[in-house]
Design a protein around this motif. Structure first.
Motif, short mmCIF file in Angstrom:
data_model
loop_
_atom_site.label_atom_id
_atom_site.label_comp_id
_atom_site.label_asym_id
_atom_site.label_seq_id
_atom_site.Cartn_x
_atom_site.Cartn_y
_atom_site.Cartn_z
N ALA A 88 3.60 183.19 -16.18
CA ALA A 88 3.78 181.75 -15.74
C ALA A 88 5.46 181.30 -14.55
N ARG A 89 5.52 182.19 -14.32
CA ARG A 89 7.02 182.59 -13.15
C ARG A 89 6.19 182.72 -11.66
N THR A 90 4.42 182.56 -11.41
CA THR A 90 3.62 183.15 -10.21
C THR A 90 4.82 182.19 -8.88
N GLU A 108 2.24 196.87 -16.85
CA GLU A 108 2.78 196.89 -15.12
C GLU A 108 4.40 196.33 -15.55
N HIS A 109 4.60 195.94 -16.48
CA HIS A 109 5.90 195.03 -16.90
C HIS A 109 6.49 195.36 -17.77
N MET A 110 6.21 196.39 -18.76
CA MET A 110 6.89 197.29 -19.16
C MET A 110 6.78 198.47 -18.52
N ALA A 112 8.16 198.72 -14.92
CA ALA A 112 8.59 198.29 -14.93
C ALA A 112 10.26 197.57 -15.07
N ARG A 113 10.33 197.59 -16.64
CA ARG A 113 11.44 197.10 -16.95
C ARG A 113 11.91 198.36 -17.65
N LYS A 114 11.47 199.63 -17.93
CA LYS A 114 11.62 200.08 -18.23
C LYS A 114 12.80 201.03 -17.40
N ALA A 273 17.46 186.35 -9.48
CA ALA A 273 17.40 186.24 -11.55
C ALA A 273 18.72 186.03 -11.35
N GLY A 274 19.30 186.76 -10.83
CA GLY A 274 21.61 186.73 -10.74
C GLY A 274 22.58 186.06 -10.37
N HIS A 275 22.52 185.79 -9.69
CA HIS A 275 22.81 184.86 -7.69
C HIS A 275 23.86 183.85 -8.46
N ASP A 329 14.06 175.83 -18.48
CA ASP A 329 13.16 175.90 -19.17
C ASP A 329 12.72 177.72 -18.88
N VAL A 330 12.43 178.15 -20.15
CA VAL A 330 11.89 179.21 -19.90
C VAL A 330 10.13 179.06 -20.32
N GLY A 331 9.48 179.56 -20.21
CA GLY A 331 7.89 179.79 -20.32
C GLY A 331 6.60 180.69 -20.40
N ARG A 332 5.87 180.24 -20.72
CA ARG A 332 4.41 181.33 -20.96
C ARG A 332 3.25 180.82 -21.14
N THR A 333 2.62 181.33 -20.61
CA THR A 333 1.23 180.62 -19.95
C THR A 333 0.15 181.35 -20.73
N ILE A 387 20.09 180.47 -27.39
CA ILE A 387 18.55 181.12 -26.08
C ILE A 387 19.00 180.77 -25.08
N PRO A 388 20.15 181.55 -24.38
CA PRO A 388 20.38 181.10 -23.03
C PRO A 388 19.57 181.39 -21.54
N PHE A 389 19.79 182.38 -22.74
CA PHE A 389 18.61 184.37 -21.50
C PHE A 389 17.46 184.26 -22.34
N GLY A 390 16.59 183.11 -22.94
CA GLY A 390 15.69 183.70 -23.42
C GLY A 390 15.35 184.33 -25.08
N ALA A 391 14.05 185.55 -25.14
CA ALA A 391 14.25 186.86 -26.14
C ALA A 391 12.87 187.50 -26.29
N ARG A 393 10.45 190.81 -25.66
CA ARG A 393 10.72 191.74 -24.39
C ARG A 393 10.56 190.68 -23.32
N ARG A 394 10.73 189.74 -22.55
CA ARG A 394 11.30 188.83 -21.52
C ARG A 394 12.62 188.29 -21.42
N SER A 395 12.78 188.96 -21.91
CA SER A 395 14.51 188.14 -21.88
C SER A 395 14.75 188.49 -20.82
N CYS A 396 16.36 187.98 -20.65
CA CYS A 396 16.52 188.18 -18.88
C CYS A 396 17.26 189.44 -19.07
N LEU A 397 16.98 190.69 -18.26
CA LEU A 397 17.97 191.89 -18.07
C LEU A 397 18.67 191.85 -17.79
C1 HEM Z 1 24.06 183.62 -16.75
C2 HEM Z 1 23.57 184.55 -15.41
C3 HEM Z 1 22.46 184.35 -16.26
C4 HEM Z 1 21.09 183.37 -17.83
C5 HEM Z 1 21.48 182.20 -18.04
C6 HEM Z 1 19.65 183.69 -17.50
C7 HEM Z 1 18.45 183.37 -17.64
C8 HEM Z 1 17.37 183.71 -17.44
C9 HEM Z 1 16.26 183.50 -18.36
C10 HEM Z 1 16.43 181.90 -19.23
C11 HEM Z 1 15.37 184.24 -18.10
C12 HEM Z 1 13.72 183.90 -18.89
C13 HEM Z 1 13.83 184.87 -20.05
C14 HEM Z 1 12.55 184.47 -21.07
O1 HEM Z 1 11.37 184.09 -20.21
O2 HEM Z 1 12.81 184.45 -22.25
C15 HEM Z 1 15.62 185.45 -17.67
C16 HEM Z 1 15.32 186.37 -16.85
C17 HEM Z 1 15.41 187.37 -15.97
N1 HEM Z 1 16.83 187.62 -15.52
FE1 HEM Z 1 18.53 186.46 -16.14
N2 HEM Z 1 19.83 185.06 -16.22
C18 HEM Z 1 21.42 185.30 -15.88
C19 HEM Z 1 21.35 186.70 -15.65
C20 HEM Z 1 21.34 187.33 -14.22
C21 HEM Z 1 21.29 188.30 -13.75
C22 HEM Z 1 22.85 188.65 -13.44
C23 HEM Z 1 20.06 189.52 -13.84
C24 HEM Z 1 20.27 190.66 -12.78
C25 HEM Z 1 21.42 190.66 -12.15
C26 HEM Z 1 19.20 188.56 -14.21
C27 HEM Z 1 18.34 189.12 -14.53
C28 HEM Z 1 16.75 188.15 -15.11
C29 HEM Z 1 15.45 189.27 -14.67
C30 HEM Z 1 15.62 190.53 -14.14
C31 HEM Z 1 14.73 188.91 -15.77
C32 HEM Z 1 12.98 188.81 -16.52
C33 HEM Z 1 13.27 190.04 -17.03
C34 HEM Z 1 11.37 190.56 -17.59
O3 HEM Z 1 10.60 189.51 -17.06
O4 HEM Z 1 11.59 190.87 -18.45
N3 HEM Z 1 19.91 187.51 -14.72
N4 HEM Z 1 16.83 185.24 -16.81
#
Ligand code: HEM
Length: 449
Positions: A88-90, A108-110, A112-114, A273-275, A329-333, A387-391, A393-397
């Motif tokens: 979904a994020r290509t 491969e994802h697991m 990298a995440r680990k 993702a983080g800036h 939006d967070v998405g899954r294909t 769910i601002p960070f999703g949820a 195993r793909r939730s925000c790292l």
């Molecule tokens: C308020 C700040 C942030 C918000 C709102 C946010 C939100 C999100 C969301 C919604 C996702 C997708 C989750 C899903 O698909 O279920 C995500 C994924 C991710 N975020 Fe964040 N994020 C934030 C900050 C950060 C920071 C500071 C970092 C790292 C420095 C980061 C690294 C990542 C990574 C690596 C993923 C992909 C995880 C995976 O696919 O396994 N994010 N984030």
């Protein structure tokens, strides 16, 4: 888990084949409505069509949105080879690279995440506290007093500098300066709408968007590879806390070091993702606080008692991310046909939890539109529908990193400066690159405390 269980159509007669209903308006109109008022349009569609609806967009086609808690569990916890987040994020691949944790799926994802996880655990994140404080103070020293200015660009400078120091481990101010410039130029084109359309993102020559992107990416890569090379040769790297140094010490399952391309892709991933996400969340926290004097007063009282910030500061941050989710939006294909909330969807469907509609659900929250941090301190705080960070195993790292950084930056600013809104009207959420940001950039007037 096998995909079979998820693909087999359940026998229940309640299951309908195909996507949920949705507006019939032309795709350009639906795209425009969402672009102009993301939160409002999703909420409006939920009211009209219920917890499952489909929107049709220019260039990217139909997305099936879901807001029911059971459906969200299904999407977030379902088999990862069916609910594919990487696929979904290509569209992010031209910037983050093909080995990024964002765009990989399955095993491969697991893997990298680990490798990244240890750098984002609570105790490790706290090692960056002094850096976050110092960067905020340096940036704050240049802010005007007594006249309006926009905070969001200032927060972008802070969050980028924190990433360059805490994640890339760049100590030299002149290299950070060069990286700031090169990254700014790359993101200015990478965040443009054309990257959503893979054929446009290709390099068709010097003046094509894809060509400009490729050149700007090469300029950033040169600096990033130089940083990786230097750190690799540094005998003191094992004692350092920055994420690059931690990753240089990591080994994959076969005992191999990560190669330079993988390191580059993960660093660019963390940057992308983080800036801007963290900067936008900070901007909203201030935008909401300066328009809610009682909440601001209570927070300042807490900071006088507890300078590091306590439960109320945490509640302010949670409430901000609820009423103003940064990622729309967070998405899954779907990698195979799957049933979600009574709809049997074909393989290839884009399935999207409707974050904004979930956060404003009157069944989950009293007065859902109100900014009321207190709700998180009550006897039974809400939370299922946050769910601002999703949820899953793909939730925000980086969620822990982001929450901690927001806390440190806010407390550092609020204890030194008194802030008020430059204009009384609420700022409306507007699409700004990958985030939904305050339309006027969180415009405030600051005076010394
Ligand atoms: C308020 C700040 C942030 C918000 C709102 C946010 C939100 C999100 C969301 C919604 C996702 C997708 C989750 C899903 O698909 O279920 C995500 C994924 C991710 N975020 Fe964040 N994020 C934030 C900050 C950060 C920071 C500071 C970092 C790292 C420095 C980061 C690294 C990542 C990574 C690596 C993923 C992909 C995880 C995976 O696919 O396994 N994010 N984030």
């Amino acid at each position: 888990m096998s995909t079979h269980a998820a693909t087999a159509p359940p026998a229940s007669p309640a299951v309908r084949k195909g996507l949920p209903p949705g507006p019939r308006a032309p795709a350009f109109w639906q795209t425009w409505r969402l672009y102009r008022d993301w939160i409002g349009y999703l909420e409006e569609c939920r009211r009209r069509y219920g917890d499952a609806f489909t929107l049709n967009f220019v260039a990217i086609g139909r997305w099936a949105y879901f807001a029911d808690p059971g459906a969200l569990r299904r999407v977030f916890q379902g088999p990862p080879d069916v609910f594919r987040a990487g696929e979904a994020r290509t569209m992010l691949e031209p910037v983050v690279g093909r080995r990024s944790v964002l765009v990989l799926d399955g095993e491969e994802h697991m893997r990298a995440r680990k490798l990244l996880l240890p750098s984002f655990q609570g105790t490790h994140v706290r090692t960056h506290e002094r850096t976050m404080e110092a960067v905020t103070r340096e940036e704050m020293a240049g802010w005007p007093t007594g006249r309006p200015f926009r905070l969001r660009p200032r927060f972008q400078a802070i969050t980028l500098d924190v990433i360059l120091r805490a994640i890339f481990g760049v100590d030299a101010a002149d290299r950070r300066e060069r990286m700031h410039r090169a990254i700014g130029r790359l993101l200015a084109v990478a965040n443009g709408p054309f990257v959503l359309v893979p054929t446009l993102a290709r390099d068709y020559g010097r003046l094509s968007p894809g060509g400009i992107l490729a050149r700007r990416r090469a300029a950033v890569d040169e600096l990033v590879y130089a940083q990786i090379g230097e750190r690799r040769a540094d005998p003191g790297a094992a004692q350092r806390d920055d994420v690059l140094s931690v990753l240089l010490g990591a080994r994959d399952e076969d005992g191999h070091e990560l190669d330079d391309e993988t390191l580059r892709d993960e660093l660019m991933t963390l940057l992308l993702a983080g800036h801007e996400t963290t900067a936008t969340a900070l901007a909203w926290a201030v935008e909401r606080l300066v328009r809610h004097p009682a909440a601001m007063r209570r927070l300042l009282d807490e900071l006088r008692e507890e300078p590091a910030g306590g439960d109320y500061l945490d509640a302010v941050i949670k409430e901000t991310l609820r009423v103003r989710p940064v990622i729309g939006d967070v998405g899954r294909t779907l990698g195979a046909p799957a049933e979600v909330d009574g709809h049997l969807l074909p393989a290839g469907t884009m399935v999207a939890p409707a974050v904004a509609a979930v956060h404003l659900d009157p069944q989950a929250y009293d007065e859902p539109e109100a900014f009321r941090p207190e709700r998180w301190l009550e006897d039974s705080p809400p939370g299922q529908a946050w769910i601002p960070f999703g949820a899953g195993r793909r939730s925000c790292l980086g969620a822990g990193f982001a929450l901690f950084e927001i806390k440190v930056v806010l407390r550092t600013i609020l204890t030194s400066l008194s802030l008020r809104a430059a204009r009384p009207e609420d700022e409306r959420p507007r699409v700004r690159n990958i985030t939904l940001a305050p339309g006027r950039g969180a415009e405030i007037i600051a005076t010394p405390r």
